[in-house]
Design a protein around this motif. Sequence first.
Motif, mmCIF file in Angstrom:
data_model
loop_
_atom_site.group_PDB
_atom_site.id
_atom_site.type_symbol
_atom_site.label_atom_id
_atom_site.label_comp_id
_atom_site.label_asym_id
_atom_site.label_seq_id
_atom_site.Cartn_x
_atom_site.Cartn_y
_atom_site.Cartn_z
ATOM 1 N N GLN A 94 52.717 31.004 37.715
ATOM 2 C CA GLN A 94 51.607 31.647 38.406
ATOM 3 C C GLN A 94 51.960 33.069 38.805
ATOM 4 O OE1 GLN A 94 48.312 30.434 39.088
ATOM 5 N NE2 GLN A 94 48.204 32.664 39.372
ATOM 6 N N CYS A 95 53.164 33.260 39.284
ATOM 7 C CA CYS A 95 53.600 34.599 39.676
ATOM 8 C C CYS A 95 53.587 35.539 38.473
ATOM 9 C CB CYS A 95 54.993 34.533 40.293
ATOM 10 S SG CYS A 95 55.593 36.120 40.896
ATOM 11 N N TYR A 96 54.004 35.045 37.329
ATOM 12 C CA TYR A 96 54.007 35.875 36.128
ATOM 13 C C TYR A 96 52.589 36.270 35.729
ATOM 14 C CZ TYR A 96 55.206 37.526 31.453
ATOM 15 O OH TYR A 96 55.372 38.300 30.330
ATOM 16 N N ARG A 97 51.643 35.320 35.841
ATOM 17 C CA ARG A 97 50.244 35.658 35.560
ATOM 18 C C ARG A 97 49.734 36.702 36.546
ATOM 19 N NH1 ARG A 97 49.546 30.099 34.818
ATOM 20 N NH2 ARG A 97 48.322 29.855 36.726
ATOM 21 N N ASP A 98 50.127 36.558 37.813
ATOM 22 C CA ASP A 98 49.714 37.535 38.814
ATOM 23 C C ASP A 98 50.275 38.923 38.494
ATOM 24 O OD1 ASP A 98 48.225 35.697 40.280
ATOM 25 O OD2 ASP A 98 49.884 35.204 41.631
ATOM 26 N N ILE A 99 51.506 38.973 38.017
ATOM 27 C CA ILE A 99 52.099 40.259 37.632
ATOM 28 C C ILE A 99 51.349 40.863 36.451
ATOM 29 C CG2 ILE A 99 54.146 41.356 36.633
ATOM 30 C CD1 ILE A 99 55.840 39.397 38.297
ATOM 31 N N GLU A 100 51.099 40.047 35.426
ATOM 32 C CA GLU A 100 50.394 40.534 34.245
ATOM 33 C C GLU A 100 48.994 41.027 34.606
ATOM 34 O OE1 GLU A 100 51.530 39.801 30.348
ATOM 35 O OE2 GLU A 100 52.822 40.901 31.728
ATOM 36 N N ASN A 101 48.278 40.245 35.391
ATOM 37 C CA ASN A 101 46.935 40.646 35.806
ATOM 38 C C ASN A 101 46.971 41.893 36.679
ATOM 39 O OD1 ASN A 101 45.391 38.641 34.489
ATOM 40 N ND2 ASN A 101 45.853 37.157 36.099
ATOM 41 N N SER A 102 47.976 41.977 37.535
ATOM 42 C CA SER A 102 48.104 43.151 38.396
ATOM 43 C C SER A 102 48.364 44.410 37.579
ATOM 44 C CB SER A 102 49.228 42.939 39.407
ATOM 45 O OG SER A 102 48.923 41.900 40.318
ATOM 46 N N LEU A 103 49.179 44.305 36.554
ATOM 47 C CA LEU A 103 49.452 45.462 35.705
ATOM 48 C C LEU A 103 48.182 45.955 35.021
ATOM 49 C CD1 LEU A 103 52.880 44.397 34.194
ATOM 50 C CD2 LEU A 103 52.462 46.474 35.517
ATOM 51 N N ASN A 104 47.280 45.040 34.704
ATOM 52 C CA ASN A 104 46.018 45.427 34.081
ATOM 53 C C ASN A 104 45.095 46.163 35.043
ATOM 54 O OD1 ASN A 104 46.704 44.274 31.612
ATOM 55 N ND2 ASN A 104 45.818 42.289 32.142
ATOM 56 N N HIS A 105 45.361 46.031 36.335
ATOM 57 C CA HIS A 105 44.504 46.654 37.346
ATOM 58 C C HIS A 105 45.295 47.586 38.257
ATOM 59 C CE1 HIS A 105 40.848 44.367 36.447
ATOM 60 N NE2 HIS A 105 41.657 43.378 36.157
ATOM 61 N N LEU A 106 46.374 48.141 37.725
ATOM 62 C CA LEU A 106 47.217 49.044 38.508
ATOM 63 C C LEU A 106 46.943 50.486 38.096
ATOM 64 C CD1 LEU A 106 49.586 49.038 40.603
ATOM 65 C CD2 LEU A 106 51.136 49.209 38.627
ATOM 66 N N SER A 107 46.765 51.359 39.066
ATOM 67 C CA SER A 107 46.561 52.777 38.769
ATOM 68 C C SER A 107 47.823 53.342 38.108
ATOM 69 C CB SER A 107 46.231 53.541 40.053
ATOM 70 O OG SER A 107 47.285 53.441 40.993
ATOM 71 N N PRO A 108 47.694 54.438 37.365
ATOM 72 C CA PRO A 108 48.834 54.960 36.597
ATOM 73 C C PRO A 108 50.095 55.201 37.417
ATOM 74 C CG PRO A 108 46.812 56.022 35.892
ATOM 75 C CD PRO A 108 46.461 55.183 37.098
ATOM 76 N N ASP A 109 49.932 55.635 38.653
ATOM 77 C CA ASP A 109 51.092 55.918 39.508
ATOM 78 C C ASP A 109 51.294 54.824 40.559
ATOM 79 O OD1 ASP A 109 53.276 57.597 40.255
ATOM 80 O OD2 ASP A 109 52.127 58.272 41.992
ATOM 81 N N GLY A 110 50.706 53.655 40.298
ATOM 82 C CA GLY A 110 50.734 52.583 41.282
ATOM 83 C C GLY A 110 52.031 51.793 41.300
ATOM 84 N N THR A 111 52.110 50.891 42.265
ATOM 85 C CA THR A 111 53.308 50.067 42.467
ATOM 86 C C THR A 111 52.918 48.630 42.737
ATOM 87 O OG1 THR A 111 54.467 51.965 43.464
ATOM 88 C CG2 THR A 111 55.430 49.785 43.812
ATOM 89 N N ILE A 112 53.651 47.709 42.124
ATOM 90 C CA ILE A 112 53.522 46.281 42.411
ATOM 91 C C ILE A 112 54.780 45.829 43.128
ATOM 92 C CG2 ILE A 112 53.333 43.956 41.424
ATOM 93 C CD1 ILE A 112 51.959 45.267 38.990
ATOM 94 N N LEU A 113 54.608 45.091 44.219
ATOM 95 C CA LEU A 113 55.725 44.474 44.923
ATOM 96 C C LEU A 113 55.584 42.961 44.813
ATOM 97 C CD1 LEU A 113 55.831 46.632 48.191
ATOM 98 C CD2 LEU A 113 57.136 46.954 46.095
ATOM 99 N N VAL A 114 56.674 42.288 44.487
ATOM 100 C CA VAL A 114 56.667 40.836 44.309
ATOM 101 C C VAL A 114 57.634 40.224 45.307
ATOM 102 C CG1 VAL A 114 56.933 38.934 42.678
ATOM 103 C CG2 VAL A 114 56.209 41.191 41.849
ATOM 104 N N HIS A 115 57.126 39.335 46.152
ATOM 105 C CA HIS A 115 57.929 38.780 47.242
ATOM 106 C C HIS A 115 58.727 37.552 46.802
ATOM 107 C CE1 HIS A 115 58.114 37.340 51.689
ATOM 108 N NE2 HIS A 115 59.086 38.192 51.409
ATOM 109 N N ASP A 116 59.808 37.276 47.540
ATOM 110 C CA ASP A 116 60.609 36.043 47.418
ATOM 111 C C ASP A 116 61.350 35.926 46.096
ATOM 112 O OD1 ASP A 116 59.962 34.754 49.980
ATOM 113 O OD2 ASP A 116 57.946 34.620 49.190
ATOM 114 N N VAL A 117 61.908 37.031 45.616
ATOM 115 C CA VAL A 117 62.585 37.003 44.326
ATOM 116 C C VAL A 117 64.107 36.935 44.445
ATOM 117 C CG1 VAL A 117 60.693 38.221 43.195
ATOM 118 C CG2 VAL A 117 62.608 39.534 44.121
#
Length: 211
Positions: A94-117
């Motif tokens: 599920q986390c991987y799907r969330d990352i993939e989906n987030s990348l599709n909706h991330l602005s060019p200079d945006g950042t994704i943070l993933v907790h509990d890794v």
Amino acid sequence: MSEYYMEKYYPSGLKPKDMIQKLIDKHGYQSYLEIGVAWGETFDGVRAKYKVGVDPDPNSKATQVMPSDEFFKNLDPHYKFDIIFVDGLHQWEQCYRDIENSLNHLSPDGTILVHDVNPLEEVWVTDVPREGFTPIWTGDVYKAIVKARIDRNDIQVCTLYDLWFGVGVIRKGIGVPIKWDFDNLDYGVWVDNKDYLMNPIKTSEFIEKML
């Protein structure tokens, strides 16, 4: 929280909401998405012009009460967020799907943070599915970071290993995928190869050099 847990899981002195706010303030981010809101400690603590929180629990403080898969399915494909915090179901798929989906909706200079890794225990921290009550449950979301680093050459990834159970940082950019036998990855193998698999960095160093 006891001194033991503070020292072991909270050595940087910062929580995810602190890092999120630093990134918002530094880059002038306007839009914030949080996957997995729960009681809202992080969501309420973040200041941004536009905030969206997604959680399937009707008792959460989410602004969108639904599973993250449903949220992304219904989201305008052209809509972008500047910063996204992934803290949903603590299972790597599920986390991987969330990352993939987030990348599709991330602005060019945006950042994704993933907790509990960065789980520091195996028996009652990384069990999937969760067995009964445990005071801390990170699940196996660390695998999602490894999977992303194996699969993609268009992201740059590091792990703030000392920031509140570990926070993965993902940004768009040219990357060099790592090579690993993901199907045979378990906690013991991961611990022995963490430096290679996770690209860990101390939070204070990240703030000094990359913010």
